[in-house]
Design an enzyme around this catalytic site. Sequence first.
Site, PDB file in Angstrom:
ATOM      1  CE  LYS A 196       9.427 -11.234  -2.262  1.00 37.62           C
ATOM      2  NZ  LYS A 196       8.227 -10.438  -2.514  1.00 37.62           N
TER       3      LYS A 196
ATOM      4  CE  LYS B 154       5.337  -3.018   3.302  1.00 37.41           C
ATOM      5  NZ  LYS B 154       5.578  -4.334   3.937  1.00 37.41           N
TER       6      LYS B 154
HETATM    7  P1  NAD Z   1      -4.948  -6.894   6.441  1.00 39.13           P
HETATM    8  O1  NAD Z   1      -5.429  -5.755   5.649  1.00 39.13           O
HETATM    9  O2  NAD Z   1      -5.200  -8.268   5.947  1.00 39.13           O
HETATM   10  O3  NAD Z   1      -5.516  -6.842   7.942  1.00 39.13           O
HETATM   11  C1  NAD Z   1      -5.443  -5.738   8.795  1.00 39.13           C
HETATM   12  C2  NAD Z   1      -6.627  -5.806   9.739  1.00 39.13           C
HETATM   13  O4  NAD Z   1      -6.511  -4.765  10.720  1.00 39.13           O
HETATM   14  C3  NAD Z   1      -7.960  -5.601   9.013  1.00 39.13           C
HETATM   15  O5  NAD Z   1      -8.853  -6.627   9.389  1.00 39.13           O
HETATM   16  C4  NAD Z   1      -8.417  -4.232   9.506  1.00 39.13           C
HETATM   17  O6  NAD Z   1      -9.816  -4.085   9.542  1.00 39.13           O
HETATM   18  C5  NAD Z   1      -7.796  -4.182  10.892  1.00 39.13           C
HETATM   19  N1  NAD Z   1      -7.668  -2.827  11.443  1.00 39.13           N
HETATM   20  C6  NAD Z   1      -7.443  -1.659  10.794  1.00 39.13           C
HETATM   21  N2  NAD Z   1      -7.399  -0.623  11.646  1.00 39.13           N
HETATM   22  C7  NAD Z   1      -7.615  -1.151  12.860  1.00 39.13           C
HETATM   23  C8  NAD Z   1      -7.677  -0.583  14.159  1.00 39.13           C
HETATM   24  N3  NAD Z   1      -7.529   0.716  14.358  1.00 39.13           N
HETATM   25  N4  NAD Z   1      -7.894  -1.420  15.206  1.00 39.13           N
HETATM   26  C9  NAD Z   1      -8.043  -2.745  15.023  1.00 39.13           C
HETATM   27  N5  NAD Z   1      -7.993  -3.333  13.809  1.00 39.13           N
HETATM   28  C10 NAD Z   1      -7.777  -2.555  12.750  1.00 39.13           C
HETATM   29  O7  NAD Z   1      -3.391  -6.629   6.652  1.00 39.13           O
HETATM   30  P2  NAD Z   1      -2.268  -7.684   7.039  1.00 39.13           P
HETATM   31  O8  NAD Z   1      -1.635  -8.155   5.785  1.00 39.13           O
HETATM   32  O9  NAD Z   1      -2.804  -8.671   8.017  1.00 39.13           O
HETATM   33  O10 NAD Z   1      -1.199  -6.727   7.742  1.00 39.13           O
HETATM   34  C11 NAD Z   1      -1.321  -6.341   9.102  1.00 39.13           C
HETATM   35  C12 NAD Z   1       0.020  -5.818   9.596  1.00 39.13           C
HETATM   36  O11 NAD Z   1       1.019  -6.840   9.419  1.00 39.13           O
HETATM   37  C13 NAD Z   1       0.551  -4.588   8.852  1.00 39.13           C
HETATM   38  O12 NAD Z   1       1.301  -3.805   9.754  1.00 39.13           O
HETATM   39  C14 NAD Z   1       1.490  -5.187   7.817  1.00 39.13           C
HETATM   40  O13 NAD Z   1       2.475  -4.275   7.393  1.00 39.13           O
HETATM   41  C15 NAD Z   1       2.102  -6.318   8.645  1.00 39.13           C
HETATM   42  N6  NAD Z   1       2.681  -7.401   7.842  1.00 39.13           N
HETATM   43  C16 NAD Z   1       1.941  -8.089   6.934  1.00 39.13           C
HETATM   44  C17 NAD Z   1       2.530  -9.130   6.217  1.00 39.13           C
HETATM   45  C18 NAD Z   1       1.738 -10.000   5.260  1.00 39.13           C
HETATM   46  O14 NAD Z   1       2.290 -11.027   4.804  1.00 39.13           O
HETATM   47  N7  NAD Z   1       0.498  -9.707   4.964  1.00 39.13           N
HETATM   48  C19 NAD Z   1       3.891  -9.429   6.407  1.00 39.13           C
HETATM   49  C20 NAD Z   1       4.624  -8.697   7.342  1.00 39.13           C
HETATM   50  C21 NAD Z   1       3.997  -7.689   8.055  1.00 39.13           C
END
Ligand code: NAD
Length: 474
Positions: free
Chosen positions: A74, A110
Amino acid sequence: MSKNKTSAYSFFNCIEKNFDKATRFISSIKKGLLEQIKACNAVYRMHFPVKIGKEIKVIEAYRVQHSHHKLPCKGGIRYSMKVNQDEVMTLAALMTYKCAIVDVPFGGAKGGIKIDPQTISSENIEKITRRYTSELIKKNFIGPGIDVPAPDYGTGEREMSWIFDTFLSLRSGDVDALACVTGKPVSQGGVRGRKEATGLGVFYGIRELCHLKEDMSSVGLDVGLVGKKIIIQGLGNVGYHAATFFHKAGAIIIAVAEREGAIYNEKGLNVSKVFLHLKNTGSILNFPESKNIKNTEKALELECDILIPAALENVIHVNNANYIKAKIIGEAANGPITPEADDILEKKGVIIVPDIYLNAGGVTVSYFEWLKNLSHVRYGRMEKKFRENMNAGLLQVIETVSNKKITIEEKKSILRGPREIDLIHSGLEDTMINGFHKIRDLKKSSKIDNMRTAAFVLAINKIIDSYEKLGIFP
Ligand code: NAD
């Protein structure tokens, strides 16, 4: 493996380093087994052609299954120009440990596609997503019992819907097809509460920490979330929802950082309004009653109580760790702190709540969605009315015995049977609270210096146990 710009280690090496630190606290070390747990079990790197306009573009993509000790595997799928094998392998490994910590019976995986979704039309993103899915099907890298993707950076419900539809069209008649991917819209078999799950999990984890007097006094803070000053980096799925829950609980969001810059208001930002401003103008900058900060990284160095990096990896590194003033860092993103920065922050006494625990809310609720898809029934459907009838009967007895009438408002809250969203949120809350205390108890009992190492020890011990009970195929 290539080193990253801000660290002497590649991203995968960072995880190996954390893993090796943890093995010092594992009593019955079986070297071969530890090597097996550390290694990525399967790496699928692919190139496929997609016609974009009149041109044929060759797309680079990955799916990595880090561990097969439990199946299905997953993990999310990321769309970004930074996607590379090292990154996908690392994120897959983090998934294995994350699932073990929160008792989700999956191996880690992943996926990633090297595209910039912001510069590609939605029709072409759909083409690429569908083609990627068919490549996964061809190699048996997707399926309800094999490998179940989910959203990650740059993807969401829309992409998960396309993945499901492509899977179903090639596996027509598979009654469990809905369980081939999670994070789908509710109308396509998704579960209520998945969208906000990671951010809500981040909130529950930090709230738990902030309620502990001993931990709060170690960093000179008062107990509770009310009035705590918080900085959020990344106003995407995870950052936005985490910020919203913190705001509702009485914390003050003093700064939000995005790609184009950051905004700051010492008295607090209204996150919903900031999000609306972002949607309307395409940027968080120039939000009324806030100061713009041009260099977005500088926002991480502002005075605050809690820093929540919720964007990308390696954003806190050897060059800025010394300037971080937060007392608590909640790793909402995966791998936001390099090992060098981790050492600096630990010496400074900062409490770091690690990604392998803190952002596990997403996979926890994905697990609930997978279970819902396999059972083919919405949570609460069978028992909601039954509970309401039971509660009504009980209330009647109480009113008769006490000779007192209960107000309509009181009745409403007592009578209500559980809806799907109630069950999902309570399952998530329970999971995050349990996970937090398991890590904290282990940290104390084994005299481990920090939460990250304790979280790794907890995860590795569970995986060792699983391999030992399973046996190794001859
Ligand atoms: P997302 O694409 O929805 O949001 C990421 C945000 O970060 C965007 O708004 C983007 O513009 C911003 N961003 C990019 N570069 C940046 C920078 N240099 N400075 C500031 N902001 C910046 O992604 P997400 O799903 O929210 O994921 C964010 C993090 O959380 C990632 O590391 C992802 O692996 C982790 N994560 C996500 C989930 C999930 O359920 N979506 C679960 C576990 C972990």
